[in-house]
Design a protein around this motif. Structure first.
Motif, PDB file in Angstrom:
ATOM      1  N   UNK A  23       1.014  -1.180  -0.125  1.00 52.48           N
ATOM      2  CA  UNK A  23      -0.072   0.025  -0.380  1.00 52.48           C
ATOM      3  C   UNK A  23       0.799   1.017   0.062  1.00 52.48           C
ATOM      4  N   UNK A  24       0.288   2.608  -0.298  1.00 45.41           N
ATOM      5  CA  UNK A  24       1.251   3.640  -0.479  1.00 45.41           C
ATOM      6  C   UNK A  24       1.607   4.028   1.069  1.00 45.41           C
ATOM      7  N   UNK A  25       1.087   3.414   2.039  1.00 41.88           N
ATOM      8  CA  UNK A  25       1.512   3.627   3.607  1.00 41.88           C
ATOM      9  C   UNK A  25       2.797   2.896   3.684  1.00 41.88           C
ATOM     10  N   UNK A  26       3.058   1.954   3.113  1.00 45.05           N
ATOM     11  CA  UNK A  26       4.246   1.036   3.369  1.00 45.05           C
ATOM     12  C   UNK A  26       5.337   1.735   2.753  1.00 45.05           C
ATOM     13  N   UNK A  27       5.289   2.789   1.632  1.00 47.50           N
ATOM     14  CA  UNK A  27       6.556   3.377   1.250  1.00 47.50           C
ATOM     15  C   UNK A  27       6.751   4.548   2.055  1.00 47.50           C
ATOM     16  N   UNK A  28       8.095   4.711   2.525  1.00 44.64           N
ATOM     17  CA  UNK A  28       8.371   5.728   3.094  1.00 44.64           C
ATOM     18  C   UNK A  28       9.703   6.519   2.301  1.00 44.64           C
ATOM     19  N   UNK A  29       8.803   7.657   1.598  1.00 43.22           N
ATOM     20  CA  UNK A  29       9.704   8.450   0.680  1.00 43.22           C
ATOM     21  C   UNK A  29      11.108   9.213   1.149  1.00 43.22           C
ATOM     22  N   UNK A  30      10.652   9.597   2.577  1.00 46.28           N
ATOM     23  CA  UNK A  30      11.841  10.534   3.190  1.00 46.28           C
ATOM     24  C   UNK A  30      13.211   9.669   3.417  1.00 46.28           C
ATOM     25  N   UNK A  31      12.851   8.286   3.780  1.00 48.23           N
ATOM     26  CA  UNK A  31      14.039   7.374   4.198  1.00 48.23           C
ATOM     27  C   UNK A  31      14.362   6.571   2.903  1.00 48.23           C
ATOM     28  N   UNK A  32      13.424   6.669   1.820  1.00 49.77           N
ATOM     29  CA  UNK A  32      13.930   5.748   0.679  1.00 49.77           C
ATOM     30  C   UNK A  32      13.629   4.372   1.003  1.00 49.77           C
ATOM     31  N   UNK A  33      12.524   3.979   1.633  1.00 49.36           N
ATOM     32  CA  UNK A  33      12.581   2.554   2.071  1.00 49.36           C
ATOM     33  C   UNK A  33      11.049   1.857   1.666  1.00 49.36           C
ATOM     34  N   UNK A  34      11.029   0.722   1.579  1.00 44.09           N
ATOM     35  CA  UNK A  34       9.798   0.215   1.490  1.00 44.09           C
ATOM     36  C   UNK A  34       9.611  -1.085   2.726  1.00 44.09           C
ATOM     37  N   UNK A  35       8.508  -0.723   3.298  1.00 38.62           N
ATOM     38  CA  UNK A  35       8.311  -1.742   4.195  1.00 38.62           C
ATOM     39  C   UNK A  35       7.310  -3.058   3.808  1.00 38.62           C
ATOM     40  N   UNK A  36       7.787  -4.136   4.133  1.00 39.46           N
ATOM     41  CA  UNK A  36       7.167  -5.239   3.723  1.00 39.46           C
ATOM     42  C   UNK A  36       6.545  -5.913   5.133  1.00 39.46           C
ATOM     43  N   UNK A  37       5.260  -5.574   5.084  1.00 37.96           N
ATOM     44  CA  UNK A  37       4.514  -6.241   6.472  1.00 37.96           C
ATOM     45  C   UNK A  37       3.468  -7.284   6.172  1.00 37.96           C
ATOM     46  N   UNK A  38       3.286  -7.717   4.906  1.00 39.50           N
ATOM     47  CA  UNK A  38       2.252  -8.724   4.621  1.00 39.50           C
ATOM     48  C   UNK A  38       2.649  -9.270   3.132  1.00 39.50           C
ATOM     49  N   UNK A  39       1.763 -10.341   3.050  1.00 41.75           N
ATOM     50  CA  UNK A  39       1.995 -10.983   1.649  1.00 41.75           C
ATOM     51  C   UNK A  39       0.539 -11.331   0.962  1.00 41.75           C
ATOM     52  N   UNK A  40       0.375 -11.199  -0.219  1.00 39.77           N
ATOM     53  CA  UNK A  40      -0.817 -11.384  -0.931  1.00 39.77           C
ATOM     54  C   UNK A  40      -1.595 -12.889  -0.480  1.00 39.77           C
ATOM     55  N   UNK A  41      -0.690 -13.645  -0.559  1.00 34.32           N
ATOM     56  CA  UNK A  41      -1.240 -15.113  -0.419  1.00 34.32           C
ATOM     57  C   UNK A  41      -1.436 -15.573   0.976  1.00 34.32           C
ATOM     58  N   UNK A  42      -1.049 -14.762   2.167  1.00 35.26           N
ATOM     59  CA  UNK A  42      -1.270 -15.124   3.379  1.00 35.26           C
ATOM     60  C   UNK A  42      -2.681 -14.672   3.593  1.00 35.26           C
ATOM     61  N   UNK A  43      -3.482 -15.916   3.914  1.00 34.72           N
ATOM     62  CA  UNK A  43      -4.972 -15.669   4.256  1.00 34.72           C
ATOM     63  C   UNK A  43      -5.341 -14.835   5.229  1.00 34.72           C
ATOM     64  N   UNK A  44      -4.489 -14.684   6.359  1.00 33.36           N
ATOM     65  CA  UNK A  44      -4.675 -13.952   7.617  1.00 33.36           C
ATOM     66  C   UNK A  44      -4.339 -12.443   7.452  1.00 33.36           C
ATOM     67  N   UNK A  45      -3.390 -12.205   6.322  1.00 30.75           N
ATOM     68  CA  UNK A  45      -2.460 -11.030   6.393  1.00 30.75           C
ATOM     69  C   UNK A  45      -2.403 -10.450   7.541  1.00 30.75           C
ATOM     70  N   UNK A  46      -1.728 -11.277   8.510  1.00 29.85           N
ATOM     71  CA  UNK A  46      -1.517 -10.563  10.196  1.00 29.85           C
ATOM     72  C   UNK A  46      -0.259 -10.117  10.045  1.00 29.85           C
TER      73      UNK A  46
END
Length: 77
Positions: A23-46
């Motif tokens: 999601x756009x909130x996973x992208x930190x433009x000031x730190x130039x970083x992408x946070x990976x917090x979930x996967x599409x195939x995880x049924x729980x998306x916890x």
């Protein structure tokens, strides 16, 4: 859009399922970083139990993502 997906996968090493869950909130433009917090195939998306270190973006990828964000109007969910 296909080019941006390919470049993101190539420069970051993330999995396709992780890219699809971003999601756009996973992208930190000031730190130039992408946070990976979930996967599409995880049924729980916890968020707990699935969190990786933020991926640093190269300048070229940062510009591509920024230009896409400014041209698209995507509702946040």
């Amino acid at each position: 859009m296909d080019y941006l997906c390919f470049v993101t996968l190539a420069y970051t090493g993330m999995r396709v399922s992780e890219l699809l869950a971003l999601k756009w909130t996973d992208i930190d433009f000031t730190k130039k970083a992408i946070r990976i917090t979930k996967t599409y195939y995880n049924p729980n998306n916890v968020k707990t139990g699935y969190e990786l270190k933020p991926i640093k973006m190269k300048q070229r990828l940062l510009y591509q993502v920024l230009s896409l964000q400014t041209t698209l109007v995507i509702p946040e969910s």
